[in-house]
Design an enzyme around this catalytic site. Structure first.
Site, PDB file in Angstrom:
ATOM      1  N   GLU A  84      18.159  64.938  51.923  1.00 40.30           N
ATOM      2  CA  GLU A  84      18.961  64.552  53.091  1.00 40.30           C
ATOM      3  C   GLU A  84      18.632  65.449  54.287  1.00 40.30           C
ATOM      4  O   GLU A  84      18.577  64.982  55.430  1.00 40.30           O
ATOM      5  CB  GLU A  84      20.454  64.652  52.741  1.00 40.30           C
ATOM      6  CG  GLU A  84      20.896  63.561  51.774  1.00 40.30           C
ATOM      7  CD  GLU A  84      22.271  63.777  51.169  1.00 40.30           C
ATOM      8  OE1 GLU A  84      22.837  62.808  50.664  1.00 40.30           O
ATOM      9  OE2 GLU A  84      22.779  64.919  51.179  1.00 40.30           O
ATOM     10  N   THR A  88      23.139  59.111  51.330  1.00 37.89           N
ATOM     11  CA  THR A  88      23.503  58.948  49.914  1.00 37.89           C
ATOM     12  C   THR A  88      24.990  59.218  49.739  1.00 37.89           C
ATOM     13  O   THR A  88      25.556  60.051  50.448  1.00 37.89           O
ATOM     14  CB  THR A  88      22.676  59.926  49.058  1.00 37.89           C
ATOM     15  OG1 THR A  88      21.298  59.621  49.235  1.00 37.89           O
ATOM     16  CG2 THR A  88      23.019  59.784  47.578  1.00 37.89           C
ATOM     17  N   GLY A 105      25.956  67.450  49.666  1.00 41.54           N
ATOM     18  CA  GLY A 105      25.343  67.689  48.357  1.00 41.54           C
ATOM     19  C   GLY A 105      26.241  67.373  47.189  1.00 41.54           C
ATOM     20  O   GLY A 105      25.899  67.682  46.050  1.00 41.54           O
ATOM     21  N   GLY A 122      26.839  60.596  54.601  1.00 41.72           N
ATOM     22  CA  GLY A 122      28.193  61.100  54.383  1.00 41.72           C
ATOM     23  C   GLY A 122      28.212  62.616  54.401  1.00 41.72           C
ATOM     24  O   GLY A 122      27.194  63.272  54.658  1.00 41.72           O
ATOM     25  N   SER A 135      29.064  57.461  48.346  1.00 35.20           N
ATOM     26  CA  SER A 135      29.825  56.206  48.349  1.00 35.20           C
ATOM     27  C   SER A 135      29.996  55.644  49.763  1.00 35.20           C
ATOM     28  O   SER A 135      30.052  54.420  49.943  1.00 35.20           O
ATOM     29  CB  SER A 135      31.182  56.423  47.684  1.00 35.20           C
ATOM     30  OG  SER A 135      31.881  57.474  48.325  1.00 35.20           O
ATOM     31  N   THR A 136      30.071  56.508  50.785  1.00 35.52           N
ATOM     32  CA  THR A 136      30.230  56.009  52.157  1.00 35.52           C
ATOM     33  C   THR A 136      28.890  55.486  52.681  1.00 35.52           C
ATOM     34  O   THR A 136      28.829  54.403  53.286  1.00 35.52           O
ATOM     35  CB  THR A 136      30.779  57.128  53.079  1.00 35.52           C
ATOM     36  OG1 THR A 136      31.765  57.866  52.371  1.00 35.52           O
ATOM     37  CG2 THR A 136      31.388  56.549  54.335  1.00 35.52           C
TER      38      THR A 136
HETATM   39  C1  5RP Z   1      25.166  63.453  48.704  1.00 34.04           C
HETATM   40  C2  5RP Z   1      26.047  63.756  49.848  1.00 34.04           C
HETATM   41  C3  5RP Z   1      27.112  62.765  50.187  1.00 34.04           C
HETATM   42  O1  5RP Z   1      26.839  62.241  51.439  1.00 34.04           O
HETATM   43  C4  5RP Z   1      28.443  63.450  50.159  1.00 34.04           C
HETATM   44  O2  5RP Z   1      28.662  63.962  48.842  1.00 34.04           O
HETATM   45  C5  5RP Z   1      29.586  62.495  50.526  1.00 34.04           C
HETATM   46  O3  5RP Z   1      29.702  61.488  49.563  1.00 34.04           O
HETATM   47  P1  5RP Z   1      30.855  60.393  49.612  1.00 34.04           P
HETATM   48  O4  5RP Z   1      30.608  59.535  50.809  1.00 34.04           O
HETATM   49  O5  5RP Z   1      30.711  59.660  48.304  1.00 34.04           O
HETATM   50  O6  5RP Z   1      32.167  61.126  49.684  1.00 34.04           O
HETATM   51  O7  5RP Z   1      25.925  64.756  50.518  1.00 34.04           O
HETATM   52  O8  5RP Z   1      24.288  64.505  48.431  1.00 34.04           O
END
Ligand code: 5RP
Length: 224
Positions: free
Chosen positions: A105, A28, A97, A84, A30-31
């Site tokens: 996750e 979960t 998180g 991510g 953006s990546t």
């Molecule tokens: C969600 C997460 C995400 O993987 C983490 O916040 C990184 O997110 P992003 O890729 O948007 O920077 O742990 O619970």
């Protein structure tokens, strides 16, 4: 390289690590979202990949893109999970998180043979806790009492979505606990997890097998 381009490079590098067919944990954020886009392309091209989503957000994306999914109940035998992270230590321990999905996750990560984390260089830190608070998912019952216990570890801030409390996919709340540099992530994870009312923490200790870090010079593969 823009942060968006770096995330995309890391996500595409993770696609190379997938088996020809199998079960894939879908992270979960953006990546991870860019990774899921890539998995959908592979599925459209005929690859027999089935997903286990780590959030309702990832589930909606995967369903919309036509990625077949396994049921929520498990148990699953997941070949690779790609997710991510918010902060990565030199030992490849993580704080996760930021999207409030760390409890799911962690469950998916524990069912995976290989855990791959995709980040850009801004996520690397010398000592975990330096850059990011530890998200803690708590039961709604007695949440202020749980917050009081958490305040013994650092500065506690209730997570909000606008003016309202942030509610997780499981209907729980999140407190972000700014603890500062963490001397022992293992001990902190154990102590926080032992508090009554705590569902799970965003500390991922010893769970990442490989971290793909995208930067100006390309994608580096860090392995435990
Ligand atoms: C969600 C997460 C995400 O993987 C983490 O916040 C990184 O997110 P992003 O890729 O948007 O920077 O742990 O619970």
């Amino acid at each position: 390289m823009t942060p968006e381009a770096a995330k995309s490079a890391a996500a595409r590098a993770a696609l190379e690590l997938l088996p020809p067919s199998g079960v894939i944990g879908l992270g979960t954020g953006s990546t991870a979202k860019l990774f899921i886009d890539g998995v959908a392309e592979l599925v459209r091209g005929g690859r027999q990949l089935v997903g286990v989503p780590t959030s309702e957000q990832s589930r909606r994306q995967a369903e919309a893109l036509g990625i077949p999914l396994l049921g929520d109940e498990g148990p699953w035998s997941i070949d690779v999970t790609v997710d991510g992270a918010d902060e990565v230590s030199p030992a490849l321990d993580l704080i996760k998180g930021g999207g409030g999905c760390h409890a799911r996750e962690k469950i998916v990560s524990a069912a995976s043979k290989l855990n791959v984390i995709v980040v850009d260089e801004s996520k690397l830190s010398e000592t975990l806790g330096q850059r990011w608070a530890v998200p803690v998912e708590v039961l709604t019952f007695g949440h202020a009492a749980t917050a009081r216990l958490l305040s013994g570890f650092g500065v506690v801030t209730p997570r909000k979505r606008g003016d309202a409390a942030w509610v997780t996919d499981a209907g729980n709340l999140i407190y972000d606990v700014a603890v500062g540099p963490i001397a022992s992530p293992t001990a902190l994870e154990r102590e926080l997890s032992a508090l009554p009312g705590v569902v799970d923490t965003g500390l991922f200790v010893g769970r990442a097998d490989r971290v793909l870090v995208a930067g100006a010079d390309g994608v580096r593969h860090l392995t435990r």
